[in-house]
Design a protein around this motif. Structure first.
Motif, PDB file in Angstrom:
ATOM      1  N   GLU A 269       7.811  12.189   2.472  1.00 51.14           N
ATOM      2  CA  GLU A 269       6.765  11.860   3.438  1.00 51.14           C
ATOM      3  C   GLU A 269       6.445  12.028   4.398  1.00 51.14           C
ATOM      4  O   GLU A 269       7.371  11.196   5.103  1.00 51.14           O
ATOM      5  N   MET A 270       5.535  12.170   4.420  1.00 54.01           N
ATOM      6  CA  MET A 270       5.234  12.151   6.223  1.00 54.01           C
ATOM      7  C   MET A 270       4.060  10.330   6.472  1.00 54.01           C
ATOM      8  O   MET A 270       3.422  10.450   6.084  1.00 54.01           O
ATOM      9  N   LEU A 271       4.994  10.325   7.700  1.00 50.70           N
ATOM     10  CA  LEU A 271       4.562   8.595   8.080  1.00 50.70           C
ATOM     11  C   LEU A 271       3.655   8.788   9.526  1.00 50.70           C
ATOM     12  O   LEU A 271       3.445   9.644  10.211  1.00 50.70           O
ATOM     13  N   GLU A 272       3.655   7.075   9.517  1.00 48.06           N
ATOM     14  CA  GLU A 272       2.905   7.209  10.940  1.00 48.06           C
ATOM     15  C   GLU A 272       0.999   7.903  10.513  1.00 48.06           C
ATOM     16  O   GLU A 272       0.766   8.488  11.840  1.00 48.06           O
ATOM     17  N   LEU A 273       0.474   7.784   9.772  1.00 42.38           N
ATOM     18  CA  LEU A 273      -0.323   9.341   9.874  1.00 42.38           C
ATOM     19  C   LEU A 273      -1.545   7.665  10.028  1.00 42.38           C
ATOM     20  O   LEU A 273      -3.050   8.407   9.352  1.00 42.38           O
ATOM     21  N   GLY A 274      -1.565   6.675   8.925  1.00 37.24           N
ATOM     22  CA  GLY A 274      -2.794   6.282   8.994  1.00 37.24           C
ATOM     23  C   GLY A 274      -3.421   6.674   8.126  1.00 37.24           C
ATOM     24  O   GLY A 274      -2.534   7.078   6.792  1.00 37.24           O
ATOM     25  N   PRO A 275      -5.043   5.905   7.891  1.00 40.36           N
ATOM     26  CA  PRO A 275      -5.721   6.154   6.845  1.00 40.36           C
ATOM     27  C   PRO A 275      -5.870   7.796   6.267  1.00 40.36           C
ATOM     28  O   PRO A 275      -6.089   8.170   5.273  1.00 40.36           O
TER      29      PRO A 275
END
Length: 322
Positions: A269-275
């Protein structure tokens, strides 16, 4: 001569490409690994040998205002923005705000410094305006669009590398490169533009691209033994945001399996993408279908948002999300 590199994707690859193509012209000092933050940039400067003829610095950020103090330490003669895309959205209100933060790199340009800009990016005009306001002496562009100074005209995968057709400042030429991936071809053009901007000979730089290999975790290939034969492992495991993930999936799609072989994507998964995280993960589905991926294995809660349209012809035999 000092070159600074930032961008939402491709920073380390471009930095390593610069290390390789500047070496024929003189001694090069470049950041180790991804030393691109408030620790890594000063450490890279502290290690800069007195005899070095070129210094290459990677500058990263995940909050507004982080790049300015680092580029003011480096004082680059050429500053590259590789691309602007959705990354670290957890800490930014919009992608435009990310573009503003990337443009901070121009604030540290040395007198006579040159801005290297991504011609095809939707924030090209913003970046150019900010570079002008920062006092850039001139601009050089790279991309696929007509009008780019370093323009990619055609890309063809070739073995473990590629063959690219380019137009550089109006002159057309074709050459082989050791790093596969259309996105990497654009990183190479960005690097060539910066090398040219600081006076390195282009002919030697282009020749060096033929023997340049991908950085660890950024497309490096190896052959591994598997049940029933062998598999080519494409290692894009360093990190991921939507731009780099799309590029990695595209690279897999451009790689032809042997007869009876499959394309298998193993995604984290890709993180730090917010909502926007769920929607950005959902959008990976079309890229996977377009790349003719046969199997997908995914890890992380956000990967559960990947949904495949039952009306589309999807080649997936099995999918697993943990």
């Amino acid at each position: 001569k000092r070159i600074a590199v930032t961008g939402s994707a491709g920073k380390t690859s471009t930095k390593e490409i610069l290390r390789a193509i500047l070496s024929p012209a003189g001694s090069v000092h470049a950041a180790d690994k991804s030393f691109n933050n408030h620790w890594g940039v000063p450490l890279t400067l502290a290690r800069l040998p007195m005899h070095a003829e070129y210094g290459v610095f990677e500058i990263g950020m995940n909050h507004p205002g982080e790049i300015t103090p680092l580029t003011e330490l480096v004082r680059p003669h050429a500053a590259i923005v590789t691309t602007v895309a959705a990354a670290h959205l957890e800490f930014f209100k919009s992608v435009e705000e990310i573009a503003e933060s990337k443009a901070e790199i121009f604030s540290g340009l040395a007198p006579g410094g040159i801005a290297v800009l991504p011609f095809d990016n939707e924030f090209y005009s913003l970046l150019k305006t900010r570079a002008e306001q920062a006092g850039a002496a001139s601009f050089v562009t790279f991309g696929e669009g007509e009008g780019a100074d370093f323009q990619l005209l055609d890309y063809q995968a070739e073995g473990d590398g590629a063959r690219i057709d380019v137009q550089i400042k109006g002159k057309r030429q074709t050459f082989s490169v050791g790093i596969p991936g259309r996105h990497q071809a654009l990183n190479m053009l960005a690097a060539l533009a910066a090398a040219d901007a600081v006076g390195a000979p282009l002919d030697k730089a282009i020749a060096a691209l033929a023997v340049t290999v991908p950085a660890e975790g950024r497309g490096a290939r190896s052959v591994v033994e598997v049940s029933g034969g062998k598999a080519t492992l494409i290692d894009e495991s360093y990190n991921a945001n939507p731009a780099s993930m799309m590029a990695a999936i595209g690279l897999l799609g451009a790689s032809e399996p042997n007869s009876g072989g499959q394309r298998i994507a193993i995604l984290g998964e890709m993180l730090e993408l917010g909502p926007e995280g769920p929607e950005l993960h959902k959008n990976l589905a079309k890229a996977l279908v377009a790349a003719k991926v046969d199997r997908v294995y995914a890890a992380g809660k956000l990967m559960r948002h990947i949904k495949f349209d039952p009306n589309e012809l999807t080649p997936f035999e099995a999918s697993e999300v943990r």
